[in-house]
Design an enzyme around this catalytic site. Structure first.
Site, short mmCIF file in Angstrom:
data_model
loop_
_atom_site.label_atom_id
_atom_site.label_comp_id
_atom_site.label_asym_id
_atom_site.label_seq_id
_atom_site.Cartn_x
_atom_site.Cartn_y
_atom_site.Cartn_z
N ASP A 59 1.51 -3.87 -7.17
CA ASP A 59 2.97 -4.13 -6.53
C ASP A 59 3.23 -5.40 -6.56
OD1 ASP A 59 4.96 -3.37 -4.79
OD2 ASP A 59 4.03 -3.35 -3.13
N LEU A 93 -14.16 1.26 -22.16
CA LEU A 93 -13.65 1.19 -20.90
C LEU A 93 -12.74 2.46 -20.86
CD1 LEU A 93 -12.56 -0.38 -18.22
CD2 LEU A 93 -10.75 -1.03 -19.54
N HIS A 102 8.97 -6.06 -14.10
CA HIS A 102 7.98 -4.91 -14.68
C HIS A 102 7.36 -5.06 -16.13
CE1 HIS A 102 9.25 -2.57 -11.25
NE2 HIS A 102 10.27 -2.40 -11.71
N ARG A 124 14.02 5.64 -6.73
CA ARG A 124 14.63 4.22 -7.08
C ARG A 124 15.88 4.31 -7.70
NH1 ARG A 124 10.14 -0.64 -7.74
NH2 ARG A 124 8.93 0.18 -6.17
C1 FPP Z 1 5.68 -2.03 -8.06
O1 FPP Z 1 6.34 -3.19 -8.00
C2 FPP Z 1 5.51 -1.80 -9.43
C3 FPP Z 1 6.06 -0.50 -10.20
C4 FPP Z 1 6.75 0.74 -9.45
C5 FPP Z 1 6.01 -0.37 -11.74
C6 FPP Z 1 4.54 -0.75 -12.19
C7 FPP Z 1 4.73 -0.78 -13.60
C8 FPP Z 1 3.99 -1.70 -14.40
C9 FPP Z 1 3.32 -2.73 -13.69
C10 FPP Z 1 4.14 -1.44 -15.97
C11 FPP Z 1 2.72 -0.96 -16.32
C12 FPP Z 1 2.93 -0.41 -17.52
C13 FPP Z 1 2.05 0.25 -18.08
C14 FPP Z 1 2.15 0.88 -19.46
C15 FPP Z 1 0.80 0.81 -17.40
P1 FPP Z 1 7.86 -3.24 -7.28
O2 FPP Z 1 8.76 -3.01 -8.17
O3 FPP Z 1 7.70 -2.18 -6.04
O4 FPP Z 1 7.84 -4.82 -6.65
P2 FPP Z 1 8.26 -5.16 -5.42
O5 FPP Z 1 7.52 -4.49 -4.17
O6 FPP Z 1 8.32 -6.69 -5.39
O7 FPP Z 1 9.70 -4.74 -5.30
#
Ligand code: FPP
Length: 254
Positions: free
Chosen positions: A25, A136, A42, A76
């Protein structure tokens, strides 16, 4: 003496984290702090995934389960959802050959019926390419929700009962657990959530029953190997009793 050695090795086994699950997050806030669009967060999140995989290999972690997209994330804005789906396809396409060379096996859990066809194709190809790897096990949860997972498992058992293959009385925790998405890798030892909030957010509800929880204020794109190593180190100091007494777990009845 042999008994003592066995006991020591068992204790070491229970102390070492083998399976880590992470709620990644904070991407949006990371981007906002830099006055960038959420998607930049992201993208930076994908780099943090790559670093974390490397770190897990170095730390000898056997399974890493990442929450990339929840059942609730479909709510979203459409543009963010579409860009995330495209990012998943791109990230898999670009990184899986490299992961394969490193001996990483990739599995995706979640409701594939909800995913775009190009992503499903990419997932199937990635899983097939890496199926024989053992260094892994990287499990990525996409379109996943813990409640969906439990309902899905129940439906499977209900079908068996309806088909006359199983009696209701035969339903037990083991049979349900065998139908949960993480049945293969098993339950995580350690759960980490970045981004400052202390909640599970519908991740792995069945599997986290006895998992040790760690909440970090670090935004996911800033999550580094040093922090992971420190959390894994801290895990080794925790006594996991699984409902038993401390004396039962340590064998120290003094
Ligand atoms: C939450 O942060 C994150 C997500 C909903 C997306 C997570 C995806 C990635 C890290 C990319 C991963 C890619 C692969 C291939 C595994 P948020 O957007 O809710 O952040 P915020 O709470 O600060 O708004």
């Amino acid at each position: 003496m042999a008994d003592q050695a066995d006991k020591t090795s068992q204790q070491q086994d229970t102390m070492a984290a083998r399976h880590i699950a992470i709620v990644m997050d904070g991407n949006g806030r990371w981007a906002k702090q830099r006055m960038l669009p959420r998607h930049a967060g992201h993208r930076a999140g994908v780099k943090a995934v790559r670093r974390t995989v490397e770190a897990c290999v170095e730390l000898g972690i056997r399974t890493l389960t990442l929450f990339a997209f929840s059942s609730e994330n479909w709510g979203r804005p459409t543009e963010e959802v579409q860009k995330l789906m495209t990012l998943f396809v791109e990230a898999l396409n670009k990184q899986v050959p490299e992961l394969n060379e490193q001996g990483v096996r990739l599995t995706i859990i979640g409701d594939r019926e909800q995913l775009p066809a190009d992503l499903v194709r990419q997932i199937e190809a990635s899983e097939a390419m890496t199926a024989g790897n053992e260094r892994l096990h990287l499990v990525i949860a996409v379109a996943y929700g813990g409640r969906w997972d439990i309902v899905n498992a129940c439906k499977g058992l209900a079908r068996q009962v309806a088909d006359g293959e199983l009696a209701v009385e035969e339903i037990d925790e083991n049979r349900l657990a065998a139908r949960i998405q993480l049945a293969g890798p098993g339950d995580p030892d350690l759960f980490i959530r970045t981004g400052g909030d202390s909640r599970i957010s519908n991740f792995l509800l069945w599997n986290l029953a006895y998992t040790e929880l760690h909440f970090s204020d670090t935004l996911w794109p800033d999550f580094e190997q040093q922090e992971l190593a420190a959390v894994v180190g801290g895990f080794q100091g925790r006594e996991r009793r699984f409902g038993k007494t401390s004396a039962q777990v340590t064998g120290d009845h003094a």
